[in-house]
Design a protein around this motif. Sequence first.
Motif, PDB file in Angstrom:
ATOM      1  N   LYS A  21       0.679  -1.205   0.082  1.00 55.39           N
ATOM      2  CA  LYS A  21      -0.057  -0.078  -0.041  1.00 55.39           C
ATOM      3  C   LYS A  21       0.924   1.356  -0.067  1.00 55.39           C
ATOM      4  O   LYS A  21       0.475   2.151  -0.638  1.00 55.39           O
ATOM      5  CB  LYS A  21      -0.863  -0.046   1.240  1.00 55.39           C
ATOM      6  CG  LYS A  21      -2.095  -0.937   1.123  1.00 55.39           C
ATOM      7  CD  LYS A  21      -3.054  -1.004   2.390  1.00 55.39           C
ATOM      8  CE  LYS A  21      -3.330   0.567   2.686  1.00 55.39           C
ATOM      9  NZ  LYS A  21      -4.276   0.591   3.692  1.00 55.39           N
ATOM     10  N   GLY A  22       1.848   1.173   0.949  1.00 53.27           N
ATOM     11  CA  GLY A  22       2.853   2.562   0.998  1.00 53.27           C
ATOM     12  C   GLY A  22       3.601   2.615  -0.179  1.00 53.27           C
ATOM     13  O   GLY A  22       3.708   3.718  -0.877  1.00 53.27           O
ATOM     14  N   VAL A  23       4.146   1.448  -1.009  1.00 55.34           N
ATOM     15  CA  VAL A  23       4.828   1.671  -2.283  1.00 55.34           C
ATOM     16  C   VAL A  23       3.945   2.298  -3.210  1.00 55.34           C
ATOM     17  O   VAL A  23       4.402   3.177  -4.184  1.00 55.34           O
ATOM     18  CB  VAL A  23       5.401   0.420  -2.595  1.00 55.34           C
ATOM     19  CG1 VAL A  23       5.892   0.230  -4.011  1.00 55.34           C
ATOM     20  CG2 VAL A  23       6.473  -0.073  -1.564  1.00 55.34           C
ATOM     21  N   MET A  24       2.639   1.811  -3.305  1.00 54.97           N
ATOM     22  CA  MET A  24       1.822   2.413  -4.533  1.00 54.97           C
ATOM     23  C   MET A  24       1.248   3.528  -4.213  1.00 54.97           C
ATOM     24  O   MET A  24       0.727   4.460  -5.249  1.00 54.97           O
ATOM     25  CB  MET A  24       0.903   1.330  -4.797  1.00 54.97           C
ATOM     26  CG  MET A  24       1.440   0.108  -5.311  1.00 54.97           C
ATOM     27  SD  MET A  24       0.127  -1.145  -5.808  1.00 54.97           S
ATOM     28  CE  MET A  24      -0.505  -1.583  -4.408  1.00 54.97           C
ATOM     29  N   VAL A 127      -1.174   1.871   8.213  1.00 59.94           N
ATOM     30  CA  VAL A 127      -1.627   3.174   8.353  1.00 59.94           C
ATOM     31  C   VAL A 127      -0.876   4.225   7.902  1.00 59.94           C
ATOM     32  O   VAL A 127      -0.974   5.542   8.266  1.00 59.94           O
ATOM     33  CB  VAL A 127      -2.627   3.517   9.391  1.00 59.94           C
ATOM     34  CG1 VAL A 127      -3.837   2.807   9.669  1.00 59.94           C
ATOM     35  CG2 VAL A 127      -1.628   3.272  10.804  1.00 59.94           C
ATOM     36  N   GLN A 128       0.412   3.831   7.304  1.00 63.06           N
ATOM     37  CA  GLN A 128       1.471   4.736   6.898  1.00 63.06           C
ATOM     38  C   GLN A 128       2.007   5.453   8.030  1.00 63.06           C
ATOM     39  O   GLN A 128       2.479   6.367   7.901  1.00 63.06           O
ATOM     40  CB  GLN A 128       0.879   5.564   5.761  1.00 63.06           C
ATOM     41  CG  GLN A 128       0.787   5.028   4.234  1.00 63.06           C
ATOM     42  CD  GLN A 128      -0.410   4.208   4.357  1.00 63.06           C
ATOM     43  OE1 GLN A 128      -1.649   4.519   4.819  1.00 63.06           O
ATOM     44  NE2 GLN A 128      -0.378   2.841   4.007  1.00 63.06           N
ATOM     45  N   GLN A 129       2.165   4.630   9.273  1.00 61.97           N
ATOM     46  CA  GLN A 129       2.707   5.217  10.255  1.00 61.97           C
ATOM     47  C   GLN A 129       3.836   4.551  11.059  1.00 61.97           C
ATOM     48  O   GLN A 129       4.067   4.490  12.278  1.00 61.97           O
ATOM     49  CB  GLN A 129       1.728   5.586  11.334  1.00 61.97           C
ATOM     50  CG  GLN A 129       0.752   6.707  10.988  1.00 61.97           C
ATOM     51  CD  GLN A 129       1.390   8.147  10.887  1.00 61.97           C
ATOM     52  OE1 GLN A 129       2.355   8.484  11.613  1.00 61.97           O
ATOM     53  NE2 GLN A 129       0.965   8.982   9.882  1.00 61.97           N
ATOM     54  N   GLY A 130       4.486   3.816  10.160  1.00 64.43           N
ATOM     55  CA  GLY A 130       5.552   2.608  10.504  1.00 64.43           C
ATOM     56  C   GLY A 130       6.964   3.105  11.030  1.00 64.43           C
ATOM     57  O   GLY A 130       6.933   4.343  10.623  1.00 64.43           O
ATOM     58  N   ALA A 131       7.463   2.260  11.678  1.00 62.85           N
ATOM     59  CA  ALA A 131       9.001   2.715  11.889  1.00 62.85           C
ATOM     60  C   ALA A 131       9.862   1.547  11.134  1.00 62.85           C
ATOM     61  O   ALA A 131       9.611   0.441  11.428  1.00 62.85           O
ATOM     62  CB  ALA A 131       9.180   2.906  13.245  1.00 62.85           C
ATOM     63  N   LEU A 132      10.270   1.861  10.099  1.00 67.49           N
ATOM     64  CA  LEU A 132      11.231   0.917   9.167  1.00 67.49           C
ATOM     65  C   LEU A 132      12.779   1.184   9.488  1.00 67.49           C
ATOM     66  O   LEU A 132      13.082   2.133   9.258  1.00 67.49           O
ATOM     67  CB  LEU A 132      10.643   0.850   7.817  1.00 67.49           C
ATOM     68  CG  LEU A 132       9.186   0.700   7.699  1.00 67.49           C
ATOM     69  CD1 LEU A 132       8.562   2.127   7.558  1.00 67.49           C
ATOM     70  CD2 LEU A 132       8.954   0.123   6.323  1.00 67.49           C
ATOM     71  N   LEU A 133      13.364  -0.088   9.653  1.00 69.79           N
ATOM     72  CA  LEU A 133      14.936  -0.013   9.439  1.00 69.79           C
ATOM     73  C   LEU A 133      15.446  -0.991   8.493  1.00 69.79           C
ATOM     74  O   LEU A 133      15.091  -2.132   8.785  1.00 69.79           O
ATOM     75  CB  LEU A 133      15.391  -0.341  11.173  1.00 69.79           C
ATOM     76  CG  LEU A 133      17.054  -0.239  11.347  1.00 69.79           C
ATOM     77  CD1 LEU A 133      17.445   1.160  11.111  1.00 69.79           C
ATOM     78  CD2 LEU A 133      17.212  -0.555  12.764  1.00 69.79           C
ATOM     79  N   SER A 150      13.206   5.226  -0.734  1.00 73.16           N
ATOM     80  CA  SER A 150      12.182   5.868  -1.712  1.00 73.16           C
ATOM     81  C   SER A 150      11.104   5.256  -1.781  1.00 73.16           C
ATOM     82  O   SER A 150      10.047   5.819  -1.697  1.00 73.16           O
ATOM     83  CB  SER A 150      12.832   6.346  -3.123  1.00 73.16           C
ATOM     84  OG  SER A 150      12.197   7.250  -3.992  1.00 73.16           O
ATOM     85  N   LEU A 151      11.008   4.081  -2.090  1.00 79.15           N
ATOM     86  CA  LEU A 151       9.842   3.165  -2.052  1.00 79.15           C
ATOM     87  C   LEU A 151       8.989   3.350  -0.941  1.00 79.15           C
ATOM     88  O   LEU A 151       7.813   3.020  -0.806  1.00 79.15           O
ATOM     89  CB  LEU A 151      10.255   1.883  -2.445  1.00 79.15           C
ATOM     90  CG  LEU A 151      10.893   1.564  -3.902  1.00 79.15           C
ATOM     91  CD1 LEU A 151      11.387  -0.026  -4.079  1.00 79.15           C
ATOM     92  CD2 LEU A 151       9.484   1.582  -4.877  1.00 79.15           C
ATOM     93  N   LEU A 152       9.841   3.233   0.356  1.00 80.69           N
ATOM     94  CA  LEU A 152       8.966   3.002   1.718  1.00 80.69           C
ATOM     95  C   LEU A 152       8.809   4.470   2.345  1.00 80.69           C
ATOM     96  O   LEU A 152       8.064   4.220   3.431  1.00 80.69           O
ATOM     97  CB  LEU A 152      10.091   2.150   2.360  1.00 80.69           C
ATOM     98  CG  LEU A 152      10.464   0.965   2.158  1.00 80.69           C
ATOM     99  CD1 LEU A 152      11.425   0.315   3.133  1.00 80.69           C
ATOM    100  CD2 LEU A 152       9.042  -0.063   1.974  1.00 80.69           C
TER     101      LEU A 152
END
Length: 249
Positions: A21-24, A127-133, A150-152
């Motif tokens: 969802k976030g990527v698109m 919900v596009q409020q993630g924390a990604l490492l 960029s994708l994330l």
Amino acid sequence: MDSNLRIGFIGAGNMAYGIAKGVMQSGDVPPSNVKVSAPSARNFGRFQELGVAVTHSNAELVSSCDLVFVAVKPHLITTILSEITDHVTRKHIIVSVAAGVTLATLQGLLPFDTVVLRLMPNLPCLVQQGALLFSRGTWARQEDGDLLRSLLQHCGLVEEGPEAWIDIHTGLSGSGVAFGAGQLLRDSGKHPAQLRSEVCTPGGTTIFGLHAMEQGGVRAATMTAVETATERARELGRKSVPTATENRK
């Protein structure tokens, strides 16, 4: 970003769905450039609603994609990578979301010089409020990391760091969703117990952390929960996947 970039997801669970969802969301990656594979069609419906193609063949997915997210449970990594390894080429970027599985292990199960990155997202990506490492493997270049970032970007906060931080992030931000996540709870409309169950894999990091919380007071238990979940992430990497040397015997 290359408008012809084709993105695949091996695994159709919550992490794959949230990332897709976030990527698109930006519009840079059209649904026609995304494909998902899984052995069961159970979760295909929500991807198809996004306009994403689905398949039961991991080999087909890898052959038709440039960047592949391997979003499966740690104990499945050896089987999945063994299945796709003959289809992985130098053009591919492989991004693993499997908790505890190290870059060294991933690289050992794939062809020499495969571009591999290790990513740990969390459920608020939905919900596009993630924390990604993420961390880059031996043959992953700076531009590969920049592409992933960029994708994330619409999934939430994205940072690159040393691999040593990944298991800690798993315990704090990955499993920590079940310890309390207000916006996800509000926006999803789900009961807290259901939200908790969605990040609790039997025998996984989160359930170990929750067990620790139930045994003590909230403040001390929260600290213990993060530590316990972090250690469980490390254990999953040690126990669930053979080393590269063992794999080649």
